[in-house]
Design a protein around this motif. Sequence first.
Motif, PDB file in Angstrom:
ATOM      1  N   ILE A  11       0.834  -1.208   0.000  1.00 45.65           N
ATOM      2  CA  ILE A  11       0.000   0.000   0.000  1.00 45.65           C
ATOM      3  C   ILE A  11       0.867   1.257   0.000  1.00 45.65           C
ATOM      4  O   ILE A  11       0.567   2.237  -0.681  1.00 45.65           O
ATOM      5  N   ALA A  12       1.982   1.224   0.741  1.00 42.89           N
ATOM      6  CA  ALA A  12       2.807   2.414   0.922  1.00 42.89           C
ATOM      7  C   ALA A  12       3.516   2.833  -0.361  1.00 42.89           C
ATOM      8  O   ALA A  12       3.590   4.030  -0.679  1.00 42.89           O
ATOM      9  N   ILE A  13       4.056   1.886  -1.125  1.00 43.02           N
ATOM     10  CA  ILE A  13       4.846   2.231  -2.304  1.00 43.02           C
ATOM     11  C   ILE A  13       4.000   2.908  -3.390  1.00 43.02           C
ATOM     12  O   ILE A  13       4.379   3.970  -3.903  1.00 43.02           O
ATOM     13  N   LEU A  17       4.270   6.904  -4.967  1.00 48.08           N
ATOM     14  CA  LEU A  17       4.315   7.253  -6.394  1.00 48.08           C
ATOM     15  C   LEU A  17       3.203   8.233  -6.757  1.00 48.08           C
ATOM     16  O   LEU A  17       3.418   9.189  -7.516  1.00 48.08           O
ATOM     17  N   VAL A  18       2.016   8.009  -6.220  1.00 47.41           N
ATOM     18  CA  VAL A  18       0.906   8.936  -6.463  1.00 47.41           C
ATOM     19  C   VAL A  18       1.233  10.314  -5.904  1.00 47.41           C
ATOM     20  O   VAL A  18       0.940  11.344  -6.527  1.00 47.41           O
ATOM     21  N   TRP A  60       3.721  14.585 -20.192  1.00 47.75           N
ATOM     22  CA  TRP A  60       3.909  13.175 -19.845  1.00 47.75           C
ATOM     23  C   TRP A  60       5.388  12.815 -19.773  1.00 47.75           C
ATOM     24  O   TRP A  60       5.804  12.013 -18.918  1.00 47.75           O
ATOM     25  N   LYS A  61       6.182  13.430 -20.661  1.00 49.97           N
ATOM     26  CA  LYS A  61       7.625  13.147 -20.657  1.00 49.97           C
ATOM     27  C   LYS A  61       8.296  13.760 -19.433  1.00 49.97           C
ATOM     28  O   LYS A  61       9.199  13.156 -18.830  1.00 49.97           O
ATOM     29  N   GLN A  62       7.871  14.967 -19.031  1.00 46.65           N
ATOM     30  CA  GLN A  62       8.433  15.599 -17.835  1.00 46.65           C
ATOM     31  C   GLN A  62       8.129  14.767 -16.592  1.00 46.65           C
ATOM     32  O   GLN A  62       9.010  14.539 -15.748  1.00 46.65           O
ATOM     33  N   ILE A  63       6.884  14.296 -16.481  1.00 47.19           N
ATOM     34  CA  ILE A  63       6.510  13.486 -15.316  1.00 47.19           C
ATOM     35  C   ILE A  63       7.289  12.180 -15.295  1.00 47.19           C
ATOM     36  O   ILE A  63       7.837  11.773 -14.252  1.00 47.19           O
ATOM     37  N   ILE A 279       7.910  16.143  -1.312  1.00 49.28           N
ATOM     38  CA  ILE A 279       7.962  14.685  -1.491  1.00 49.28           C
ATOM     39  C   ILE A 279       8.703  14.029  -0.338  1.00 49.28           C
ATOM     40  O   ILE A 279       8.306  12.957   0.140  1.00 49.28           O
ATOM     41  N   LEU A 280       9.756  14.674   0.147  1.00 47.05           N
ATOM     42  CA  LEU A 280      10.490  14.116   1.286  1.00 47.05           C
ATOM     43  C   LEU A 280       9.598  14.034   2.517  1.00 47.05           C
ATOM     44  O   LEU A 280       9.569  13.007   3.213  1.00 47.05           O
ATOM     45  N   VAL A 281       8.866  15.107   2.804  1.00 44.90           N
ATOM     46  CA  VAL A 281       7.965  15.105   3.959  1.00 44.90           C
ATOM     47  C   VAL A 281       6.856  14.079   3.769  1.00 44.90           C
ATOM     48  O   VAL A 281       6.474  13.360   4.712  1.00 44.90           O
ATOM     49  N   GLY A 282       6.331  13.977   2.544  1.00 45.19           N
ATOM     50  CA  GLY A 282       5.315  12.970   2.272  1.00 45.19           C
ATOM     51  C   GLY A 282       5.832  11.557   2.457  1.00 45.19           C
ATOM     52  O   GLY A 282       5.142  10.685   3.000  1.00 45.19           O
TER      53      GLY A 282
END
Length: 305
Positions: A11-13, A17-18, A60-63, A279-282
């Motif tokens: 569930i965590a991984i 990513l989301v 899409w390419k940047q993401i 993202i680090l805090v998340g």
Amino acid sequence: MLSYILKRLAIAIPTLLVLIVISFLLMHSAPGGPFTSERELPPQVLANLNAKYGLDDPLWKQITSYVWGIVTEFDFGPSFVYKDRSVNEIIAQGFPITLTYGLLSFAVAVIVGVSLGVAAAVRHNSALDYAAVGVSIGAQVLPNFVMAPILVLVFTLWLGWLPGGGWQGPEYWIMPVIALSTSFMASIARITRSSMLEVLTSNHIRTARAKGLPERRVILRHALKPAMLPVISYLGPAFVAMITGSVVVDIYFSTGGIGKAFVDSALNRDYAVMMGVTILVGALTIFFNLVVDILYGWIDPKIRY
């Protein structure tokens, strides 16, 4: 237990990513761009900058490139403001400081809060209980943005006992740790007291006392472990809140932690640093909630099934 941990990881991984994709999309949809300023850049210069950082590529390419860089190399890309520094370097400079006083604040809050809550529950309706409740209520209404200037005013300007800012030694840690841990300590004490009072009236505690076990053993061995379940559920989000609450501590005490980097990046439109810190805090939030889930399963095996 291993299958329980694997289920939580499954569930965590995807959640992480989301989070990365949502953070990228939110920053990409923000008004203006990383190179927007009061003085507009010439179109050719702006086009060259967008090409350099890949901002002219399809979305899409940047993401895909951004997510792939994080997953494979833990690379958050270059900073848009500091041309010779990457986001990783900026985070690596401030995060150890934030993590240091975050862990110290967490330890102080847990040790003092749990001790205060247990003592208040064991001595229910005594002077100690009333004093502990009073301290908890008083501390809880003093968040870090209130505690920080009060501490500087009293211990630096009036008494001159402690330095008001910087990060050069242990004496510089005292006020940031107090400012960050006080309100969390009060919450932990309140939760511990309520949970311990409930456990002390349960059947297995009455049975242990009827067998003639010493009160110290009843409290530490039979009552404390089940009473910690509500506390543990609070500790995961509390630790992450301490890390995010470092913004105020960094500003007031000039510690040089990651909170200041986040504020500076927001003011300077350095979206890469903002995304990296977010993202680090998340990721920390997901990780510590995972740890809480595992501890829950260890303390109460019924939760695994």
